[in-house]
Write an enzyme that holds these catalytic residues in place. Sequence first.
Site, PDB file in Angstrom:
ATOM      1  N   GLY A   7      -0.222  -3.720  -7.889  1.00 29.78           N
ATOM      2  CA  GLY A   7       0.207  -3.330  -6.546  1.00 29.78           C
ATOM      3  C   GLY A   7      -0.777  -3.816  -5.509  1.00 29.78           C
ATOM      4  O   GLY A   7      -1.660  -3.079  -5.079  1.00 29.78           O
ATOM      5  N   ILE A  11      -4.402  -1.324   0.038  1.00 28.24           N
ATOM      6  CA  ILE A  11      -5.601  -0.946  -0.732  1.00 28.24           C
ATOM      7  C   ILE A  11      -5.813  -1.906  -1.911  1.00 28.24           C
ATOM      8  O   ILE A  11      -6.929  -2.380  -2.155  1.00 28.24           O
ATOM      9  CB  ILE A  11      -5.458   0.517  -1.224  1.00 28.24           C
ATOM     10  CG1 ILE A  11      -5.514   1.484  -0.039  1.00 28.24           C
ATOM     11  CG2 ILE A  11      -6.525   0.851  -2.265  1.00 28.24           C
ATOM     12  CD1 ILE A  11      -6.820   1.509   0.721  1.00 28.24           C
ATOM     13  N   ASN A 102      -3.854   8.498  -2.952  1.00 30.07           N
ATOM     14  CA  ASN A 102      -4.119   9.751  -2.241  1.00 30.07           C
ATOM     15  C   ASN A 102      -3.329  10.889  -2.884  1.00 30.07           C
ATOM     16  O   ASN A 102      -2.386  10.658  -3.641  1.00 30.07           O
ATOM     17  CB  ASN A 102      -3.660   9.614  -0.779  1.00 30.07           C
ATOM     18  CG  ASN A 102      -4.682   8.902   0.106  1.00 30.07           C
ATOM     19  OD1 ASN A 102      -5.879   8.955  -0.146  1.00 30.07           O
ATOM     20  ND2 ASN A 102      -4.197   8.255   1.156  1.00 30.07           N
ATOM     21  N   LYS A 205     -11.084  14.211   0.108  1.00 30.87           N
ATOM     22  CA  LYS A 205     -10.255  13.184   0.753  1.00 30.87           C
ATOM     23  C   LYS A 205      -8.920  13.762   1.188  1.00 30.87           C
ATOM     24  O   LYS A 205      -8.419  13.464   2.286  1.00 30.87           O
ATOM     25  CB  LYS A 205     -10.058  12.009  -0.223  1.00 30.87           C
ATOM     26  CG  LYS A 205      -9.117  10.916   0.286  1.00 30.87           C
ATOM     27  CD  LYS A 205      -9.714  10.135   1.450  1.00 30.87           C
ATOM     28  CE  LYS A 205      -8.683   9.418   2.297  1.00 30.87           C
ATOM     29  NZ  LYS A 205      -8.053   8.292   1.686  1.00 30.87           N
ATOM     30  N   ASN A 209      -6.549  13.711   4.672  1.00 34.19           N
ATOM     31  CA  ASN A 209      -5.144  13.282   4.760  1.00 34.19           C
ATOM     32  C   ASN A 209      -4.257  14.396   5.325  1.00 34.19           C
ATOM     33  O   ASN A 209      -3.378  14.132   6.153  1.00 34.19           O
ATOM     34  CB  ASN A 209      -4.596  12.885   3.388  1.00 34.19           C
ATOM     35  CG  ASN A 209      -5.235  11.633   2.836  1.00 34.19           C
ATOM     36  OD1 ASN A 209      -5.793  11.649   1.747  1.00 34.19           O
ATOM     37  ND2 ASN A 209      -5.172  10.537   3.570  1.00 34.19           N
ATOM     38  N   GLU A 285       5.070   9.363   0.449  1.00 33.31           N
ATOM     39  CA  GLU A 285       4.347  10.193  -0.535  1.00 33.31           C
ATOM     40  C   GLU A 285       4.323  11.670  -0.122  1.00 33.31           C
ATOM     41  O   GLU A 285       3.273  12.325  -0.194  1.00 33.31           O
ATOM     42  CB  GLU A 285       2.910   9.680  -0.677  1.00 33.31           C
ATOM     43  CG  GLU A 285       2.780   8.300  -1.297  1.00 33.31           C
ATOM     44  CD  GLU A 285       1.321   7.834  -1.367  1.00 33.31           C
ATOM     45  OE1 GLU A 285       0.626   7.852  -0.329  1.00 33.31           O
ATOM     46  OE2 GLU A 285       0.886   7.438  -2.459  1.00 33.31           O
TER      47      GLU A 285
HETATM   48  N1  LIG Z   1      -3.488   2.094   3.401  1.00 35.88           N
HETATM   49  C1  LIG Z   1      -4.557   2.885   3.526  1.00 35.88           C
HETATM   50  O1  LIG Z   1      -5.296   2.779   4.508  1.00 35.88           O
HETATM   51  C2  LIG Z   1      -4.883   3.907   2.488  1.00 35.88           C
HETATM   52  C3  LIG Z   1      -4.032   4.182   1.428  1.00 35.88           C
HETATM   53  N2  LIG Z   1      -4.440   5.062   0.464  1.00 35.88           N
HETATM   54  C4  LIG Z   1      -3.592   5.364  -0.687  1.00 35.88           C
HETATM   55  O2  LIG Z   1      -3.634   4.233  -1.552  1.00 35.88           O
HETATM   56  C5  LIG Z   1      -2.410   4.106  -2.280  1.00 35.88           C
HETATM   57  C6  LIG Z   1      -1.835   2.709  -1.996  1.00 35.88           C
HETATM   58  O3  LIG Z   1      -1.504   2.673  -0.607  1.00 35.88           O
HETATM   59  P1  LIG Z   1      -1.290   1.311   0.195  1.00 35.88           P
HETATM   60  O4  LIG Z   1      -2.159   0.253  -0.321  1.00 35.88           O
HETATM   61  O5  LIG Z   1      -1.387   1.686   1.637  1.00 35.88           O
HETATM   62  O6  LIG Z   1       0.206   0.976  -0.177  1.00 35.88           O
HETATM   63  P2  LIG Z   1       0.999  -0.385   0.082  1.00 35.88           P
HETATM   64  O7  LIG Z   1       2.435  -0.007   0.202  1.00 35.88           O
HETATM   65  O8  LIG Z   1       0.369  -1.163   1.184  1.00 35.88           O
HETATM   66  O9  LIG Z   1       0.757  -1.184  -1.259  1.00 35.88           O
HETATM   67  C7  LIG Z   1       1.390  -0.881  -2.464  1.00 35.88           C
HETATM   68  C8  LIG Z   1       1.792  -2.212  -3.042  1.00 35.88           C
HETATM   69  O10 LIG Z   1       2.296  -2.006  -4.358  1.00 35.88           O
HETATM   70  C9  LIG Z   1       3.417  -2.848  -4.506  1.00 35.88           C
HETATM   71  N3  LIG Z   1       4.237  -2.399  -5.613  1.00 35.88           N
HETATM   72  C10 LIG Z   1       4.889  -1.221  -5.742  1.00 35.88           C
HETATM   73  N4  LIG Z   1       5.541  -1.179  -6.908  1.00 35.88           N
HETATM   74  C11 LIG Z   1       5.306  -2.370  -7.515  1.00 35.88           C
HETATM   75  C12 LIG Z   1       5.729  -2.938  -8.741  1.00 35.88           C
HETATM   76  N5  LIG Z   1       6.515  -2.261  -9.575  1.00 35.88           N
HETATM   77  N6  LIG Z   1       5.324  -4.194  -9.048  1.00 35.88           N
HETATM   78  C13 LIG Z   1       4.509  -4.865  -8.205  1.00 35.88           C
HETATM   79  N7  LIG Z   1       4.068  -4.372  -7.017  1.00 35.88           N
HETATM   80  C14 LIG Z   1       4.475  -3.144  -6.699  1.00 35.88           C
HETATM   81  C15 LIG Z   1       4.101  -2.739  -3.165  1.00 35.88           C
HETATM   82  O11 LIG Z   1       5.086  -3.729  -2.999  1.00 35.88           O
HETATM   83  P3  LIG Z   1       6.296  -3.477  -1.960  1.00 35.88           P
HETATM   84  O12 LIG Z   1       5.671  -3.513  -0.596  1.00 35.88           O
HETATM   85  O13 LIG Z   1       7.223  -4.600  -2.275  1.00 35.88           O
HETATM   86  O14 LIG Z   1       6.855  -2.117  -2.277  1.00 35.88           O
HETATM   87  C16 LIG Z   1       2.908  -2.895  -2.251  1.00 35.88           C
HETATM   88  O15 LIG Z   1       2.570  -4.252  -2.056  1.00 35.88           O
HETATM   89  C17 LIG Z   1      -1.511   5.246  -1.767  1.00 35.88           C
HETATM   90  O16 LIG Z   1      -1.609   6.352  -2.638  1.00 35.88           O
HETATM   91  C18 LIG Z   1      -2.120   5.601  -0.398  1.00 35.88           C
HETATM   92  O17 LIG Z   1      -1.874   6.940  -0.019  1.00 35.88           O
HETATM   93  C19 LIG Z   1      -5.689   5.624   0.468  1.00 35.88           C
HETATM   94  C20 LIG Z   1      -6.549   5.379   1.484  1.00 35.88           C
HETATM   95  C21 LIG Z   1      -6.177   4.580   2.630  1.00 35.88           C
HETATM   96  C1  LIG Z   2      -5.865   7.631   7.153  1.00 35.88           C
HETATM   97  C2  LIG Z   2      -6.634   7.387   5.886  1.00 35.88           C
HETATM   98  C3  LIG Z   2      -7.415   6.096   5.985  1.00 35.88           C
HETATM   99  C4  LIG Z   2      -7.653   8.531   5.767  1.00 35.88           C
HETATM  100  O1  LIG Z   2      -7.076   9.767   5.942  1.00 35.88           O
HETATM  101  C5  LIG Z   2      -5.754   7.348   4.688  1.00 35.88           C
HETATM  102  O2  LIG Z   2      -6.115   7.815   3.626  1.00 35.88           O
HETATM  103  C6  LIG Z   2      -4.405   6.727   4.744  1.00 35.88           C
HETATM  104  O3  LIG Z   2      -4.123   5.862   5.594  1.00 35.88           O
HETATM  105  O4  LIG Z   2      -3.580   7.111   3.895  1.00 35.88           O
END
Ligand SMILES: NC(=O)C1=CN([C@@H]2O[C@H](COP(=O)(O)OP(=O)(O)OC[C@H]3O[C@@H](n4cnc5c(N)ncnc54)[C@H](OP(=O)(O)O)[C@@H]3O)[C@@H](O)[C@H]2O)C=CC1
Ligand SMILES: CC(C)(CO)C(=O)C(=O)O
Length: 331
Positions: A7, A11, A102, A205, A209, A285
């Site tokens: 994924g 992140i 998260n 954390k 959130n 989520e």
């Molecule tokens: N973004 C942030 O700032 C933060 C996020 N988090 C947490 O981190 C985790 C990830 O979040 P985030 O990175 O924002 O999420 P994103 O949606 O940006 O990234 C998830 C990725 O996984 C891909 N994906 C999902 N299912 C599959 C699959 N079966 N095969 C291949 N790829 C797949 C998605 O593709 P597609 O887009 O096509 O669905 C997407 O590119 C979450 O739990 C979030 O709460 C924690 C801290 C900060």
């Molecule tokens: C906002 C942040 C960076 C911290 O609460 C986060 O975890 C999110 O974007 O899901």
Amino acid sequence: MKVCIFGAGAIGGHLAGRLAKGGAEVSVLARGAQLAAIRAKGLRVLAADGDIHVHPRAEADPAALGPQDAVVVCTKVPALGDVARAIGPLLGPETSVTFVTNGIPWWYFHAHGGAEEGQRVPEADPGDVVWDSIGPKRAIGGVIYSACSVPEPGVIEVTSRTNKLLLGEPDGSRSDRTVALATAFKQGGMPCSVSADIRSDVWAKLITNLSNAPVCVLTRRHMQDTFADAVVREAAVTVVRESLAIAAAMGRPVGGAPEERINQSAQLAHKPSILQDLEAGRPMEVDSLFQAPLRLAREKGVPAPTLSLLVAMVAQVAEAAGLYRRSAQDG
Ligand SMILES: NC(=O)C1=CN([C@@H]2O[C@H](COP(=O)(O)OP(=O)(O)OC[C@H]3O[C@@H](n4cnc5c(N)ncnc54)[C@H](OP(=O)(O)O)[C@@H]3O)[C@@H](O)[C@H]2O)C=CC1
Ligand SMILES: CC(C)(CO)C(=O)C(=O)O
């Protein structure tokens, strides 16, 4: 070290960039425009400590990559069932699977001890699909402080000036596999430590959130704009107080002044990832991030009226957008 990021979104893209920069043999599983862009142009991470431009191997099919030393799952939680069904080819007998997500993680009560030992978290793993297929023995917990988004395919923007990743075995041990993974991240410039109490880190954390994500979903604005309003800020401070009480009732007291937590969020022109999902039309989520801690609060008899109200409104927003289906127990 051979690591696959499952994924490669905001992140996962950030972490893949760090691992590649540090010299790990890193690959990513991605799909759609993100996969095409990484294959065509590589992965660019725009970060305060310097931009990274790397060319990790990118695949759609885990079978193309084969067994890994470590898999780091960075999808959203509603996608974990699909991850569990697809991950098999990446797993050798010793492969660890780290979940950088998260909310209350599916493995939370594994190696927890006491009366709650082995309880499941249905909000994070409906039907125990992840527990039964990947299994908790492979699981390493991951808690990340890094505000990231994907402004265009193949490009990750990191808004937070400082970033931090915490890794921890559910049983609190300092295992070789966790130390090796933390070292690989550090070599790529990602501050990363091995935690002896990852559940406390999960709560620390999660409290952030809970205090910033519901209000931002409702305002649909980033944290800096949202917290410019003193009334919203005060409500968020109340949510921090309620969430601290839930964490304490769970046996994981978290310190720090509630106001300071909101001050930190208020500095970031970042839309919480769950708001990014609402805007992009992706499953939200709501269950693992909001409903699970509220259920635990009810079970422990901890009142959380402000958080409950905000989450009820967020659930309606998410439901109306077709990005969330409420389960029976949420009322
Ligand atoms: N973004 C942030 O700032 C933060 C996020 N988090 C947490 O981190 C985790 C990830 O979040 P985030 O990175 O924002 O999420 P994103 O949606 O940006 O990234 C998830 C990725 O996984 C891909 N994906 C999902 N299912 C599959 C699959 N079966 N095969 C291949 N790829 C797949 C998605 O593709 P597609 O887009 O096509 O669905 C997407 O590119 C979450 O739990 C979030 O709460 C924690 C801290 C900060
Ligand atoms: C906002 C942040 C960076 C911290 O609460 C986060 O975890 C999110 O974007 O899901």
